[in-house]
Write an enzyme that holds these catalytic residues in place. Sequence first.
Site, PDB file in Angstrom:
ATOM      1  CG  ASP A 122      14.172  72.553   4.538  1.00  0.00           C
ATOM      2  OD1 ASP A 122      13.046  72.606   3.685  1.00  0.00           O
ATOM      3  OD2 ASP A 122      14.948  73.349   4.641  1.00  0.00           O
ATOM      4  CB  SER A 123       8.515  70.864   4.864  1.00  0.00           C
ATOM      5  OG  SER A 123       8.436  69.832   4.194  1.00  0.00           O
ATOM      6  CG  ASP A 159      14.572  70.696   0.427  1.00  0.00           C
ATOM      7  OD1 ASP A 159      14.873  70.976  -0.652  1.00  0.00           O
ATOM      8  OD2 ASP A 159      13.448  71.181   1.318  1.00  0.00           O
ATOM      9  CE  LYS A 164      12.963  72.304  -2.628  1.00  0.00           C
ATOM     10  NZ  LYS A 164      12.917  73.107  -1.562  1.00  0.00           N
ATOM     11  CD  GLU A 221      15.118  77.572   1.660  1.00  0.00           C
ATOM     12  OE1 GLU A 221      15.609  78.632   2.217  1.00  0.00           O
ATOM     13  OE2 GLU A 221      14.346  76.465   1.811  1.00  0.00           O
ATOM     14  CD  GLU A 226       7.881  77.964  -0.023  1.00  0.00           C
ATOM     15  OE1 GLU A 226       8.893  77.303  -0.168  1.00  0.00           O
ATOM     16  OE2 GLU A 226       7.415  78.036   1.152  1.00  0.00           O
TER      17      GLU A 226
END
Length: 258
Positions: free
Chosen positions: A44-45, A83, A113, A115, A182
Amino acid sequence: MVIKIRQLIEWKQQKRPIVVLTAWDYPIAQILDQAGVDLILVGDSLARVALGYKNELPLTLDEMIHHAKAVCRGVKQALVLVDLPFLTYQESPQQAIHSAGRILKETGAQAVKLEGGYPAMVETVSRLVQAGIPVMGHVGLTPQSVYQIGLKQQGKTKEEAERILGEAIALEQAGAFAMLLEHIPADLAAQITQKLSIPTIGIGAGPDCDGQVLVTADILGMGEKSPPFAKAYANLSAIITQAAQDFATEVREKKFPR
Ligand code: KIV
Ligand code: NA
């Protein structure tokens, strides 16, 4: 996609480092795949590096799917994972299954993925895995919580380190196939890597993870605000600037076309 999820565990056992990079469109994905990258993450960056948002939060599921489809069209070998964008999975396991299901069905990616390793997220991971959806966990600095925790290193105190280790273990027990770590201290990442039987993929997490990932815009020298742990292997923004200026000069001086 030829690389399979079960391959990753073998690579961990063989101590063969896993190479991961992010991609957001067809040409980047095609180049990374042909370069032999093992895993391609549609992170999602891309909200920042491809769409110009100031952080990850505004990205929608439809935007992510649009980019993930383009990436998958470019990939023949690598395993593609995507993401889940902010607030497309945090509400409930049902919401997570719906969003991850759309990603797998509409894009061709093999895994997602998400978080966080707090109890409700562990439950969500377990439900996704039971539904047949492979999930990579992500603990430490979680950029979707930027308004809560900023972008600073996590796990510096003993309590925080113990919490992060506990989250990683809980996510593995819930069925996650790998764990992204991270921006945590290298010794904590080493400890997690040793405790887990699934592979850890580090970003700003020291040399002892089972694999490493960076945001491709950062390795190419195209990132706007690259984090301190990134490394630029090229200066693409300078190359593009030069090409555009050379073209402009030749057009203005009537040297192109000839
Ligand atoms: O979105 C992303 O690029 C990521 C990386 C930090 C691994 O999640
Ligand atoms: Na991300």
